[in-house]
Design a protein around this motif. Structure first.
Motif, PDB file in Angstrom:
ATOM      1  N   TRP A 246       0.845  -1.208   0.000  1.00 67.51           N
ATOM      2  CA  TRP A 246       0.000   0.000   0.000  1.00 67.51           C
ATOM      3  C   TRP A 246       0.869   1.243   0.000  1.00 67.51           C
ATOM      4  CZ3 TRP A 246      -5.211   0.128  -0.358  1.00 67.51           C
ATOM      5  CH2 TRP A 246      -5.891  -1.081  -0.138  1.00 67.51           C
ATOM      6  N   SER A 247       0.520   2.203  -0.850  1.00 73.26           N
ATOM      7  CA  SER A 247       1.245   3.473  -0.792  1.00 73.26           C
ATOM      8  C   SER A 247       0.489   4.418   0.136  1.00 73.26           C
ATOM      9  CB  SER A 247       1.358   4.086  -2.177  1.00 73.26           C
ATOM     10  OG  SER A 247       0.120   4.655  -2.532  1.00 73.26           O
ATOM     11  N   ARG A 248       1.123   5.525   0.477  1.00 74.51           N
ATOM     12  CA  ARG A 248       0.514   6.440   1.435  1.00 74.51           C
ATOM     13  C   ARG A 248      -0.769   7.053   0.905  1.00 74.51           C
ATOM     14  NH1 ARG A 248       2.657  12.070   2.814  1.00 74.51           N
ATOM     15  NH2 ARG A 248       0.505  12.648   2.492  1.00 74.51           N
ATOM     16  N   GLY A 249      -0.870   7.138  -0.403  1.00 77.32           N
ATOM     17  CA  GLY A 249      -2.105   7.660  -0.987  1.00 77.32           C
ATOM     18  C   GLY A 249      -3.229   6.636  -0.910  1.00 77.32           C
ATOM     19  N   GLU A 250      -3.060   5.615  -0.050  1.00 74.87           N
ATOM     20  CA  GLU A 250      -4.048   4.558   0.134  1.00 74.87           C
ATOM     21  C   GLU A 250      -4.331   3.820  -1.143  1.00 74.87           C
ATOM     22  OE1 GLU A 250      -7.687   5.333   2.017  1.00 74.87           O
ATOM     23  OE2 GLU A 250      -6.717   6.664   3.452  1.00 74.87           O
ATOM     24  N   GLU A 251      -3.309   3.639  -1.917  1.00 68.38           N
ATOM     25  CA  GLU A 251      -3.463   2.959  -3.186  1.00 68.38           C
ATOM     26  C   GLU A 251      -2.787   1.609  -3.035  1.00 68.38           C
ATOM     27  OE1 GLU A 251      -2.375   3.777  -7.833  1.00 68.38           O
ATOM     28  OE2 GLU A 251      -1.564   5.103  -6.300  1.00 68.38           O
ATOM     29  N   LEU A 252      -3.444   0.569  -3.521  1.00 69.88           N
ATOM     30  CA  LEU A 252      -2.860  -0.761  -3.479  1.00 69.88           C
ATOM     31  C   LEU A 252      -1.939  -0.879  -4.692  1.00 69.88           C
ATOM     32  CD1 LEU A 252      -3.034  -3.346  -1.814  1.00 69.88           C
ATOM     33  CD2 LEU A 252      -4.860  -4.112  -3.315  1.00 69.88           C
ATOM     34  N   VAL A 253      -0.632  -0.981  -4.455  1.00 64.70           N
ATOM     35  CA  VAL A 253       0.323  -0.936  -5.551  1.00 64.70           C
ATOM     36  C   VAL A 253       1.126  -2.240  -5.680  1.00 64.70           C
ATOM     37  CG1 VAL A 253       0.553   1.578  -5.626  1.00 64.70           C
ATOM     38  CG2 VAL A 253       1.961   0.279  -4.034  1.00 64.70           C
ATOM     39  N   THR A 254       0.591  -3.318  -5.132  1.00 63.64           N
ATOM     40  CA  THR A 254       1.290  -4.616  -5.137  1.00 63.64           C
ATOM     41  C   THR A 254       1.823  -4.983  -6.528  1.00 63.64           C
ATOM     42  OG1 THR A 254      -0.419  -5.222  -3.553  1.00 63.64           O
ATOM     43  CG2 THR A 254       1.101  -6.968  -4.230  1.00 63.64           C
ATOM     44  N   ASP A 255       0.980  -4.795  -7.552  1.00 61.24           N
ATOM     45  CA  ASP A 255       1.359  -5.215  -8.902  1.00 61.24           C
ATOM     46  C   ASP A 255       2.515  -4.419  -9.487  1.00 61.24           C
ATOM     47  OD1 ASP A 255      -0.689  -6.928  -8.660  1.00 61.24           O
ATOM     48  OD2 ASP A 255      -2.105  -5.741  -9.867  1.00 61.24           O
ATOM     49  N   LYS A 256       2.677  -3.196  -9.002  1.00 64.56           N
ATOM     50  CA  LYS A 256       3.722  -2.345  -9.566  1.00 64.56           C
ATOM     51  C   LYS A 256       5.112  -2.737  -9.078  1.00 64.56           C
ATOM     52  CE  LYS A 256       0.955   1.807 -10.141  1.00 64.56           C
ATOM     53  NZ  LYS A 256       0.829   3.218  -9.764  1.00 64.56           N
ATOM     54  N   TYR A 257       5.166  -3.447  -7.984  1.00 68.40           N
ATOM     55  CA  TYR A 257       6.478  -3.775  -7.399  1.00 68.40           C
ATOM     56  C   TYR A 257       6.610  -5.280  -7.153  1.00 68.40           C
ATOM     57  CZ  TYR A 257       6.211   1.226  -6.936  1.00 68.40           C
ATOM     58  OH  TYR A 257       6.050   2.560  -7.226  1.00 68.40           O
ATOM     59  N   PRO A 258       6.708  -6.051  -8.252  1.00 62.49           N
ATOM     60  CA  PRO A 258       6.740  -7.517  -8.119  1.00 62.49           C
ATOM     61  C   PRO A 258       7.954  -8.020  -7.329  1.00 62.49           C
ATOM     62  CG  PRO A 258       7.223  -6.827 -10.385  1.00 62.49           C
ATOM     63  CD  PRO A 258       6.761  -5.618  -9.643  1.00 62.49           C
ATOM     64  N   GLU A 259       8.967  -7.184  -7.158  1.00 60.54           N
ATOM     65  CA  GLU A 259      10.145  -7.581  -6.374  1.00 60.54           C
ATOM     66  C   GLU A 259       9.778  -8.135  -5.001  1.00 60.54           C
ATOM     67  OE1 GLU A 259       9.920  -4.577  -7.934  1.00 60.54           O
ATOM     68  OE2 GLU A 259      11.880  -3.914  -8.659  1.00 60.54           O
ATOM     69  N   PHE A 260       8.702  -7.575  -4.440  1.00 61.51           N
ATOM     70  CA  PHE A 260       8.395  -7.919  -3.049  1.00 61.51           C
ATOM     71  C   PHE A 260       7.713  -9.280  -2.889  1.00 61.51           C
ATOM     72  CE2 PHE A 260       8.428  -3.141  -2.974  1.00 61.51           C
ATOM     73  CZ  PHE A 260       9.661  -3.038  -2.343  1.00 61.51           C
ATOM     74  N   GLU A 261       7.324  -9.894  -4.030  1.00 58.46           N
ATOM     75  CA  GLU A 261       6.728 -11.238  -3.955  1.00 58.46           C
ATOM     76  C   GLU A 261       7.662 -12.202  -3.226  1.00 58.46           C
ATOM     77  OE1 GLU A 261       3.816 -12.288  -4.487  1.00 58.46           O
ATOM     78  OE2 GLU A 261       2.925 -10.619  -5.623  1.00 58.46           O
ATOM     79  N   LYS A 262       8.979 -11.920  -3.372  1.00 60.66           N
ATOM     80  CA  LYS A 262       9.982 -12.790  -2.728  1.00 60.66           C
ATOM     81  C   LYS A 262       9.844 -12.825  -1.208  1.00 60.66           C
ATOM     82  CE  LYS A 262      13.343 -11.415  -6.160  1.00 60.66           C
ATOM     83  NZ  LYS A 262      14.007 -10.109  -6.303  1.00 60.66           N
ATOM     84  N   LEU A 263       9.164 -11.834  -0.655  1.00 56.13           N
ATOM     85  CA  LEU A 263       9.075 -11.774   0.805  1.00 56.13           C
ATOM     86  C   LEU A 263       8.110 -12.803   1.374  1.00 56.13           C
ATOM     87  CD1 LEU A 263       9.077  -7.904   1.354  1.00 56.13           C
ATOM     88  CD2 LEU A 263      10.982  -9.491   1.608  1.00 56.13           C
ATOM     89  N   VAL A 264       7.173 -13.264   0.519  1.00 54.38           N
ATOM     90  CA  VAL A 264       6.209 -14.266   0.979  1.00 54.38           C
ATOM     91  C   VAL A 264       6.976 -15.554   1.266  1.00 54.38           C
ATOM     92  CG1 VAL A 264       4.140 -15.594   0.387  1.00 54.38           C
ATOM     93  CG2 VAL A 264       4.373 -13.230  -0.385  1.00 54.38           C
ATOM     94  N   GLY A 265       6.769 -16.103   2.448  1.00 56.28           N
ATOM     95  CA  GLY A 265       7.513 -17.310   2.820  1.00 56.28           C
ATOM     96  C   GLY A 265       8.797 -16.985   3.573  1.00 56.28           C
ATOM     97  N   VAL A 266       9.292 -15.773   3.405  1.00 53.92           N
ATOM     98  CA  VAL A 266      10.501 -15.377   4.145  1.00 53.92           C
ATOM     99  C   VAL A 266      10.099 -14.572   5.386  1.00 53.92           C
ATOM    100  CG1 VAL A 266      12.634 -14.039   4.048  1.00 53.92           C
ATOM    101  CG2 VAL A 266      11.902 -15.355   2.053  1.00 53.92           C
ATOM    102  N   VAL A 267       9.282 -13.563   5.143  1.00 49.09           N
ATOM    103  CA  VAL A 267       8.731 -12.790   6.263  1.00 49.09           C
ATOM    104  C   VAL A 267       7.515 -13.559   6.776  1.00 49.09           C
ATOM    105  CG1 VAL A 267       7.622 -10.616   6.895  1.00 49.09           C
ATOM    106  CG2 VAL A 267       9.575 -10.606   5.329  1.00 49.09           C
ATOM    107  N   PRO A 268       7.427 -13.797   8.080  1.00 46.28           N
ATOM    108  CA  PRO A 268       6.313 -14.609   8.587  1.00 46.28           C
ATOM    109  C   PRO A 268       4.948 -13.959   8.366  1.00 46.28           C
ATOM    110  CG  PRO A 268       7.629 -13.699  10.389  1.00 46.28           C
ATOM    111  CD  PRO A 268       8.367 -13.404   9.133  1.00 46.28           C
ATOM    112  N   ASN A 269       3.925 -14.794   8.209  1.00 43.48           N
ATOM    113  CA  ASN A 269       2.560 -14.285   8.085  1.00 43.48           C
ATOM    114  C   ASN A 269       2.187 -13.469   9.316  1.00 43.48           C
ATOM    115  OD1 ASN A 269       1.657 -15.184   5.543  1.00 43.48           O
ATOM    116  ND2 ASN A 269       1.605 -17.284   6.350  1.00 43.48           N
ATOM    117  N   GLY A 270       1.304 -12.482   9.075  1.00 38.68           N
ATOM    118  CA  GLY A 270       0.892 -11.632  10.186  1.00 38.68           C
ATOM    119  C   GLY A 270       1.920 -10.564  10.487  1.00 38.68           C
ATOM    120  N   THR A 271       2.560 -10.053   9.416  1.00 38.75           N
ATOM    121  CA  THR A 271       3.548  -8.979   9.586  1.00 38.75           C
ATOM    122  C   THR A 271       3.162  -7.786   8.718  1.00 38.75           C
ATOM    123  OG1 THR A 271       5.297 -10.615   9.881  1.00 38.75           O
ATOM    124  CG2 THR A 271       6.000  -8.355   9.400  1.00 38.75           C
ATOM    125  N   VAL A 272       3.222  -6.592   9.296  1.00 40.09           N
ATOM    126  CA  VAL A 272       3.040  -5.365   8.508  1.00 40.09           C
ATOM    127  C   VAL A 272       4.233  -4.452   8.759  1.00 40.09           C
ATOM    128  CG1 VAL A 272       1.626  -3.324   8.098  1.00 40.09           C
ATOM    129  CG2 VAL A 272       0.530  -5.516   8.599  1.00 40.09           C
TER     130      VAL A 272
END
Lengths: 533, 341
Positions: A246-272
């Protein structure tokens, strides 16, 4: 619609925030749930897709007003707002409507799929019958971007007043990816709802710029300093093996930054995590200009990903093991964050820790701040060690301490009418610096645009100058006799191929009017280039 | 080719045959003055000619000047040129100037409006060959609502503020707009207080027209006197220390510019009432048609846009650069007056 138009009219009749909140709360007490929901959606910029493009809107409006299109365009440049211009030039119907806001919006949603004849019919029928404010509101809904001097915060306050639900809780409920077409007022606002909890970010805590001196903040030992990174403030959420950015403008920007997909499985669930998305070309922090190439793209090509990858510079953790930990002291949240980094670092170079710095004296903090441009930061953030993570912009626990801006003296060369509050005044300016052309003559080269930094009185004075010293007109833009010199401040600077001057500046704004300087004394493009780190 | 009857030169609009200027902006020997606003009646001319109702107004502004008064329609000759003044309806005492020489007729409007405001003698279209018109609001976005309706809204606004214990501050130019508002305010709602610039000008005009009673705001005015009252003030008083003691108050402005939402927000005024002493779009077009003129010269306002549209309608229309400023100038007048009081 009658109620909504009357609300807008009331909001338009006062500059006092309390009166606006009261009017909005009154409105929420009056209308039905469906209208409430749509009103919340519209005032938080969640509008239905535009049913008719603006070219057709202009054509059909001029047809009804029986004026040539060029005259409409000229009027639009002066009024500064398309919906308002259309509402003004249409002959007044002086009638009113009994249809509700929701009914209008549902019609507009259906309208999108209809053919042009039906669309035109629909518009003409409504333009003819609605009164001025209804017509204005109708056009605003048609053209989108419902900016009418009501912030989301003001709306949340009014909603809280009307429902009795705490403001912070409402802010949280209103965040995220909800649509008035898929939910109800009951579901969104009144019920506790766990189903869509998975994607929801927390409201961002924002800092004010420091007032006075840092010594006023008390003992330096109670504070952490951190570099203030110049990227996109974001929350990265990992829940149930899914990633949400999420960007500060309250926009869901997941698709724009596919790099972060790598965090799934590395960073534990239930983390913000809270942090800054930064460009990271060639293994080091880039400029905001680099990031610009990523911001606008929804689908990112492999080439672009390779050329301008991004990282998350993380500085806070808001949720841990599925628990909201925002009320814990910052020191404890940092300890959790650092522990997370120790465990995951090797697996996830896409994430970096924003170091907290501890100092013995405020002077050392000041020295660190001087280093900001070297490390590509905008200055420092000062955060109280025992501060909770608050909602919105609050004073006291977090402060921005930016480096002083870079400045340069430039010549005013073009001007354009402002929009909204400043329509009818020339307030948007283009500035130029001296350069030598091939034949060795000095000429002025455009380098930046700026439209803030002067007082209303100064704007009026410059406006008068522009009107009296216009050389040429290009639609809404005028070239003016080079005569006025302004000191322009900006936050950052980088080489750029997209700019005629070859240089891009970040956040250019007018610092002051140099009435003491002649244009010959303005700076050169070379002076500007010297500032590139 | 013969020289045009009226020329635009560095000093103003000039009739060479009669050696007379109309509303000149530089000092001249003989000046015909359309009305009392600062951009039309300037200081320093040797002789002034104007409608007699305008004399006390310009004397109040310009001091001891040599001025001759004329009646509506009264003709006077200068070297074979016939001049006469005709009502322009802009503000009290405002005229158009008709100029005739060897059968050719030109009319210069100064500033004008077509609606009867109950104070100024209403505008009368005058047949002419060449019509020199202002077009301050020469855009189709400007359409006035009838004065009766607007004044109804203003009185309702005042009554509502009064019922909430607030004082209503209404901004309008000290010459013209202030008196027009005052004329139609409903004194049964409450007391009407005035700023010095408006009180002085209104007292001058009381010799020509009747107005409700007003009370000048002074240092001794008590806080409770403001409660529920309506205060007439020039636009420049907004944001000054003068209005601070009137808290709690609500502000409003009455002007043609209030058509734009942006204009009201830019001035940080609570409420905008669209009320102008100039013509709206339709008013301009109808007036031009009623004169029967073929040549139209636009002097101030959205001149380029307006002239282009007139050309499309088939008129021989052009723009001349003047130093007239329309409603903006009236705002400056208020400022300058305030500085003097």
């Amino acid at each position: 619609m009658k109620h909504f138009a009357a609300l807008i009219k009331t909001l338009d009749s006062t500059n006092k925030t309390n009166t606006k909140v009261a009017a909005l709360a009154d409105y929420f007490d009056t209308v039905n749930d469906q209208d409430k929901l749509w009103t919340i959606a519209i005032l938080s910029h969640r509008r239905p897709p535009r049913p008719v493009n603006t070219t057709l809107l202009r054509e059909w409006a001029t047809e009804l007003a029986e004026i040539p299109l060029w005259l409409f365009e000229e009027s639009y440049h002066i009024v500064g707002d398309l919906a308002e211009t259309i509402a003004l030039i249409i002959p007044d119907g002086k009638q009113s409507t009994e249809k509700s806001l929701s009914e209008f919006l549902e019609e507009m949603i259906q309208l999108k799929a209809k053919d042009e004849v039906e669309k035109k019919d629909y518009l003409h029928k409504n333009w003819r019958s609605l009164d001025y404010y209804e017509r204005f509101v109708f056009n605003k809904l048609m053209t989108g971007g419902f900016r009418i001097g009501v912030s989301q915060k003001l709306m949340t306050r009014a909603l809280s007043k009307s429902t009795g639900i705490d403001e912070d809780i409402l802010a949280y409920k209103l965040m995220g990816d909800w649509s008035p077409m898929k939910t109800t007022f009951e579901e969104l606002i009144l019920q506790e709802n766990a189903a869509d909890y998975i994607s929801k970010p927390y409201p961002f805590y924002l800092a004010y710029a420091i007032e006075g001196t840092v010594e006023d903040l008390g003992a330096v030992s109670e504070w952490y300093a951190e570099h203030k990174w110049d990227g996109i403030r974001s929350q990265v959420i990992i829940r149930q093996n899914e990633l949400f950015v999420w960007s500060r403008g309250e926009e869901l920007v997941t698709d724009k930054y596919p790099e972060f997909e790598k965090l799934v499985g590395v960073v534990p669930n239930g983390t913000v995590l809270d942090g800054e998305i930064l460009p990271f070309p060639d293994g080091k922090i880039g400029t905001f200009n680099d990031l610009q190439t990523r911001i606008g793209r929804k689908n990112v090509s492999k080439a672009l990903l390779a050329k301008t990858p991004v990282i998350l510079k993380a500085y806070d953790v808001l949720e841990w093991e599925g628990n909201d930990i925002r009320s814990k002291p910052f020191k404890e949240r940092r300890a959790i964050l650092e522990k997370l980094f120790k465990k995951t670092n090797a697996h996830a170079p896409v994430m970096q820790l924003s170091e907290t710095l501890v100092f013995d004296h405020w002077e050392s903090v000041a020295k660190e701040r001087e280093r900001s441009r070297e490390v590509r930061s905008e200055g420092l953030m000062l955060k109280r060690k025992d501060s909770p993570y608050l909602v919105g912009r609050k004073k006291g626990d977090w402060w921005k301490w930016k480096v002083d801006p870079l400045t340069i003296d430039a010549v005013l060369t073009y001007a354009m009418r402002g929009h909204g509050r400043r329509s009818n005044l020339f307030t948007d300016y283009t500035f130029a610096l001296w350069d030598e052309n091939e034949t060795g003559e000095r000429e002025l080269v455009t380098f930046a645009k700026a439209y803030s930094g002067l007082t209303d009185a100064e704007f009026r004075e410059v406006d008068k100058f522009i009107k009296a010293n216009t050389l040429e007109r290009f639609g809404p833009v005028r070239s003016v006799t080079p005569e006025l010199v302004f000191e322009i401040a900006f936050e950052g600077i980088a080489l750029s191929k997209r700019h005629k001057s070859g240089v891009a500046t970040r956040f250019p704004r007018i610092l002051r009017w140099r009435k003491d300087k002649k244009i010959e004394e303005a700076n050169s493009l070379d002076d500007l280039k010297q500032m590139i780190p | 080719m013969r020289q045009p009857l009226l020329l635009f030169n560095a000093k103003g609009i000039y009739c060479a045959q009669a050696d007379v200027y109309l509303d000149p902006w530089k000092p001249v020997d003989k000046a015909i003055i359309t009305h009392g606003h600062a951009d039309h009646s300037r200081w320093g001319h040797k002789r002034y000619i104007t409608h007699h109702t305008n004399i006390p107004i310009i004397k109040h502004r310009l001091g001891d000047i040599k001025v001759t008064g004329k009646e509506w329609g009264e003709t006077f000759q200068v070297n074979g040129v016939t001049f006469s003044l005709h009502p322009a309806g802009h503000i009290i005492g405002s005229s158009q100037v008709r100029v005739e020489y060897q059968g050719e007729v030109w009319v210069f409007t100064g500033d004008y409006k077509t609606e009867d405001d109950g104070l100024a003698v209403p505008y009368q279209p005058i047949k002419c060959h060449t019509f020199i018109t202002e077009c301050t609001f020469g855009l189709p976005a400007f359409k006035w609502t009838r004065q009766e309706e607007v004044m109804g809204h203003i009185n309702d606004w005042w009554a509502e503020n009064r019922s909430e214990g607030r004082c209503s501050i209404l901004f309008g130019y000290s010459l013209g707009k202030a008196q027009r508002l005052l004329k139609h305010l409903d004194p049964s709602i409450g007391r009407i207080l005035t700023h010095g610039a408006i009180e002085n000008m209104t007292n001058v005009i009381r010799s020509i027209a009747d107005f409700p009673e007003t009370t000048l705001v002074t240092r001794d005015t008590k806080k409770e006197d403001f409660r529920g009252a309506l205060i007439l003030a020039p636009p420049s008083a907004h944001g000054s220390t003068w209005i601070r003691k009137m808290v709690p108050y609500v502000t409003a402005s009455a002007s043609g510019w209030m058509t734009f939402r942006g204009a009201r927000r830019r001035r940080a005024i609570d409420k905008g009432f669209v009320l102008s002493d100039h013509c709206d779009w339709d008013g301009l077009l109808q007036s031009i048609q009623a004169t029967g003129a073929e040549k139209i010269i636009s002097t101030h306002g959205y001149t380029d846009i307006f002239s282009r549209y007139l050309r499309e309608l088939g008129y021989d229309a052009r723009t001349e650069k003047t130093q007239f400023e329309g409603e903006l100038a009236e705002m400056e007048t208020a400022k300058e007056k305030e500085a003097n009081t």
